[in-house]
Write an enzyme that holds these catalytic residues in place. Structure first.
Site, mmCIF file in Angstrom:
data_model
loop_
_atom_site.group_PDB
_atom_site.id
_atom_site.type_symbol
_atom_site.label_atom_id
_atom_site.label_comp_id
_atom_site.label_asym_id
_atom_site.label_seq_id
_atom_site.Cartn_x
_atom_site.Cartn_y
_atom_site.Cartn_z
ATOM 1 N N HIS A 128 1.277 -33.416 29.101
ATOM 2 C CA HIS A 128 2.311 -34.002 30.326
ATOM 3 C C HIS A 128 2.054 -35.179 31.138
ATOM 4 C CE1 HIS A 128 4.347 -30.227 31.067
ATOM 5 N NE2 HIS A 128 3.062 -29.455 30.887
ATOM 6 N N LYS A 179 8.418 -33.734 26.140
ATOM 7 C CA LYS A 179 8.615 -33.741 27.583
ATOM 8 C C LYS A 179 9.357 -35.167 27.469
ATOM 9 C CE LYS A 179 4.888 -30.363 28.167
ATOM 10 N NZ LYS A 179 5.311 -28.919 28.015
ATOM 11 N N SER A 218 -0.578 -28.254 33.424
ATOM 12 C CA SER A 218 0.218 -28.567 33.194
ATOM 13 C C SER A 218 0.905 -27.901 34.544
ATOM 14 C CB SER A 218 0.793 -27.628 31.798
ATOM 15 O OG SER A 218 0.116 -26.580 32.145
HETATM 16 N N1 PMP Z 1 0.217 -28.899 26.461
HETATM 17 C C1 PMP Z 1 0.324 -28.274 27.634
HETATM 18 C C2 PMP Z 1 -0.512 -28.603 28.253
HETATM 19 C C3 PMP Z 1 1.952 -28.099 28.549
HETATM 20 O O1 PMP Z 1 2.346 -28.208 28.613
HETATM 21 C C4 PMP Z 1 2.398 -27.409 26.677
HETATM 22 C C5 PMP Z 1 3.777 -26.994 27.493
HETATM 23 N N2 PMP Z 1 4.566 -26.660 27.460
HETATM 24 C C6 PMP Z 1 2.394 -27.759 25.505
HETATM 25 C C7 PMP Z 1 0.731 -28.390 25.378
HETATM 26 C C8 PMP Z 1 3.318 -27.440 24.679
HETATM 27 O O2 PMP Z 1 4.051 -28.092 23.888
HETATM 28 P P1 PMP Z 1 5.354 -28.001 24.112
HETATM 29 O O3 PMP Z 1 6.397 -27.440 24.282
HETATM 30 O O4 PMP Z 1 5.989 -29.731 22.747
HETATM 31 O O5 PMP Z 1 5.190 -27.021 22.301
#
Ligand code: PMP
Length: 406
Positions: free
Chosen positions: A218, A249, A190
């Site tokens: 992502h 996302k 991310s």
């Molecule tokens: N996994 C990754 C790699 C992320 O970047 C994120 C979001 N920041 C999440 C999980 C968590 O997802 P959510 O925003 O739906 O809680």
């Protein structure tokens, strides 16, 4: 700085003030930017019109009329809340329909939807392993994986970023131990935008009998056929035991999901703590998510635009002399585009200066990324026009030059 009711005079939480003061001194204290309208490529934060390079709204679905209509229709039909956790009385037919739709899309037996990607990761890792087990985790995996690993009480072995040989070394060290082994990687990282070595890690899992898990937060809507994710991109659907994705996302709404075997999903229904102890989504969220999966199939041109914009933006940034990874950090391979500046204060100052000039590009510093690896993180979307991208590039370059950053 005393609040109306005098709470700030109370000493009980004084240690928090000390941390905040420290952040102010380092220049990394931030105020939340407030969005005044919808999450579009051109929008208003704190009353200022900006080109938005900061959101995860990869395909422009946050504001898509079909998702909005689906939410309104579901709200009118079923109300605004589900009224309970899934296991008590809060499983609505629309929740089941969404799970079936995602499972079919991903080509797996079953799917469970959680309240967020975070709870999907943390709730799954913590419930499928115990203290006798081992987790082999990439050093740049998401915080929700790290927290889930800690909650599981399993022994955590961290392998160097994308270093499959190192992962194998660690697997060899524990192969004769009685506990189960779980190998886990982000599909797309991310903060750097590089792609995890999913196929090579699957090979290791097959060789050592380890469980394979991928967090595709992502990658969903970005990689693979019609956005089926990194697991599909690497043709590894049958070799990944646990696939996590987010609905927050590219899908444009809220939530997370886990895909896998019927047994895995039934087990999570019985044991994953966020599933058991936190109320399910409002029906509107499930309805919008279903509309989003339909759009992934119906409008593949969104993904095409996303990748065309990404290619153009990244080429222009490199030409302008920005470090967008590949030197001090991994090289981006997806729309996540970090501009590596290193120093936290410099990064936050640059982000603020860009905002003043009409570009929203959030600075990210420790503890979200390692000390010395601070960056502006930009994300392209399918909805940015070429004119918006050019204007953003011009501003980013001129401000960087003024500040001596390029
Ligand atoms: N996994 C990754 C790699 C992320 O970047 C994120 C979001 N920041 C999440 C999980 C968590 O997802 P959510 O925003 O739906 O809680």
């Amino acid at each position: 700085m005393t609040s109306k009711n005098g709470q700030n005079k109370r000493p009980q939480l004084a240690h928090l003030r000390a941390v905040l003061d420290d952040l102010r001194e380092r220049g990394t204290y931030f105020k939340l930017r407030v969005l005044d309208d919808e999450q579009g490529p051109l929008c208003h934060y704190d009353g200022r019109e900006v080109i938005n390079l900061a959101s995860n709204n990869y395909l422009g679905l946050c504001e898509h009329p079909k998702l909005v209509e689906a939410a309104i229709a579901a709200t009118k039909k079923y109300g605004v809340g589900s009224g309970a956790v899934r296991t008590i009385a809060g499983t609505m037919r629309i929740h089941m329909e969404l799970e079936e739709k995602i499972a079919a899309f991903k080509g797996v037996e079953a799917c469970v939807v959680f309240q967020s990607g975070f709870t999907a990761n943390a709730g799954t890792v913590s419930s499928i392993l115990g203290k006798e087990d081992f987790i082999l985790s990439d050093e740049l995996n998401h915080a929700s994986i790290i927290d889930g690993a800690r909650l599981s009480k399993a022994k955590i072995k961290v392998f160097r970023h994308k270093d499959v040989a190192h992962c194998e070394e660690l697997l060899k060290e524990v192969q004769n131990e009685p506990g189960r082994k779980l190998v886990i990687t982000d599909g797309v990282f991310s903060m750097d935008g590089d792609i995890g070595p999913v196929a090579a890690l699957c090979d290791l899992c097959d060789k050592y009998g380890a469980i394979m898990m991928v967090d595709d937060a992502h990658a969903s809507g970005v990689l693979g056929r019609n956005g089926r994710g990194s697991v599909d991109h690497f043709h590894c659907t049958d070799r990944v035991d646990v696939q996590v994705g987010t609905l927050s996302k590219a899908i444009g709404c809220l939530g997370g999901y886990v895909c896998g075997s019927r047994d895995l999903i039934d087990y999570l229904y019985h044991r994953a703590r966020p599933f058991l102890f936190s109320t399910s989504h409002p029906p509107s969220v499930a309805a919008s998510c279903m509309a989003a999966f339909d759009l992934l199939e119906q409008e593949p041109e969104r993904m095409e635009r996303l990748w065309a914009n990404t290619k153009y933006f990244q080429e222009q940034l490199r030409t302008a002399g920005f470090d967008i990874g590949g030197k001090s950090t991994p090289k981006t391979e997806t729309p996540i585009t970090p501009i590596i500046l290193g120093d936290g204060r410099k990064t936050m100052d640059y982000s603020r200066a860009l905002f003043e000039k009409g570009v929203m590009a959030t600075g990210i510093a420790f503890p979200t990324v390692a000390e010395g690896k601070a960056r502006i993180r930009c994300i392209m979307t399918s909805e940015h026009t070429r004119a918006q991208i050019d204007q953003a590039l011009e501003t980013m370059t001129s401000v960087a030059k003024q500040m001596g950053l390029v």
